[in-house]
Enzyme design. Structure first.
Site, short mmCIF file in Angstrom:
data_model
loop_
_atom_site.label_atom_id
_atom_site.label_comp_id
_atom_site.label_asym_id
_atom_site.label_seq_id
_atom_site.Cartn_x
_atom_site.Cartn_y
_atom_site.Cartn_z
N HIS A 1 50.12 -74.17 -57.51
CA HIS A 1 50.62 -72.95 -57.56
C HIS A 1 51.14 -72.46 -56.09
CE1 HIS A 1 47.98 -71.74 -61.07
NE2 HIS A 1 47.02 -72.49 -60.60
N ASP B 1 55.02 -92.10 -53.88
CA ASP B 1 56.10 -92.68 -53.32
C ASP B 1 56.28 -91.90 -51.87
OD1 ASP B 1 56.54 -94.77 -54.89
OD2 ASP B 1 58.36 -93.91 -55.80
N GLU C 1 37.79 -77.71 -65.03
CA GLU C 1 37.97 -76.19 -64.87
C GLU C 1 38.28 -75.47 -66.22
OE1 GLU C 1 41.21 -75.42 -62.09
OE2 GLU C 1 42.51 -77.03 -62.77
C1 3PY Z 1 40.61 -72.99 -59.57
O1 3PY Z 1 39.57 -72.36 -58.90
O2 3PY Z 1 40.87 -72.95 -60.69
C2 3PY Z 1 41.25 -74.09 -58.77
O3 3PY Z 1 41.95 -74.53 -59.15
C3 3PY Z 1 40.93 -74.44 -57.49
O4 3PY Z 1 40.11 -73.87 -56.66
MG MG Z 2 42.62 -74.02 -61.30
#
Ligand code: 3PY
Ligand code: MG
Length: 250
Positions: free
Chosen positions: A44, A83, A148
């Site tokens: 990000h 690398d 996530e």
């Molecule tokens: C999230 O919260 O989605 C992340 O990838 C990192 O904190």
């Molecule tokens: Mg995330």
């Protein structure tokens, strides 16, 4: 030896700081402030291989483990990151054991995996001056997979069981979005899903990590058995510090 990998294996708490400014100067400042690890964000933050390399070089003299988050878990990208010298990697959006196995393979040379070989021209191998690197690189590789999404939550046990996965890391923001609570990672449903995930990761025998939203959050997660937390970011520090300073003058 990779101190972060060792600490995670021994379940010693490791406190990290997110680096999103994509800048070697600020990375060097943060490297000397007592954190155990710094996260350089290729997902990000506005990073390229060159900006990541400059940040790695800037923090090299300091006792802090640089961890890189790749934009996506692909072997070609992992190869480039390794690398230039990242041995600790955070991979976003991992959802099943098959993907986890491919990611482990991407971090290992044959016959353990599929990592391409460029020892004489790679910074990781000391530009060819570390003869043992090819044989021992896997020992220092620390692979942390991000949970996530709903699919990731469901597959925690299967992902944790994959040999070569060092830890699982919860991403509260994406998890909140996946659960229908975009922008609200503190929502009760998200918080209880995280607590459940932490317990299941521990039962599955792997250390867990999380992006904490505040110091209080970090302490709360550590007390619940989370092994490594990042708390805040370089951007947050700069924003808050600048506002507070301005506010102090009125
Ligand atoms: C999230 O919260 O989605 C992340 O990838 C990192 O904190
Ligand atoms: Mg995330």
């Amino acid at each position: 030896m990779n101190p972060l990998k060792l600490a995670l294996a021994e379940r010693r708490a490791q406190i990290g700081l997110w680096q999103s400014l994509a800048n070697p100067y600020t990375a060097e400042i943060c490297a000397d402030t007592g954190y155990d690890w710094l996260l350089f964000d290729g997902e990000h933050a506005p990073n390229t291989i060159q900006t990541l390399l400059a940040q790695l070089q800037a923090v090299a003299p300091y006792p802090v483990e640089p961890v890189a988050r790749v934009p996506v878990g692909e072997a070609a990208i992992i190869k480039q990151y390794m690398d230039i010298g990242f041995r600790s990697l955070l991979i976003p959006m991992v959802e099943n054991a098959e993907q986890a196995k491919q990611l482990v393979a991407a971090t290992r040379y044959p016959p353990r995996g599929i990592r391409g070989v460029a020892s004489a021209v790679s910074r990781a191998a000391g530009f060819g001056t570390k003869p043992g690197y090819l044989a021992s690189a896997h020992e220092d590789a620390c692979l942390i997979l991000q949970i996530e999404s709903r699919a990731g939550l469901e597959a925690i046990e299967a992902i944790a069981a994959v040999d070569g996965v060092d830890a699982l890391f919860i991403g509260p923001s994406d998890l909140a979005a996946a659960m229908g609570h975009l922008g609200d990672p503190r929502h009760d449903a998200v918080q209880s899903a995280i607590t459940d995930a932490i317990e299941r990761i521990a039962k599955a025998g792997k250390p867990s990590g999380i992006f904490a939203l505040s110091p209080d959050d970090a302490r709360r997660w550590l007390a619940k058995g989370v092994c490594f937390v990042s708390v805040g970011s370089d951007i947050g520090l700069l924003t808050r510090g600048a506002r507070d300073l301005r506010g102090a003058i009125r």
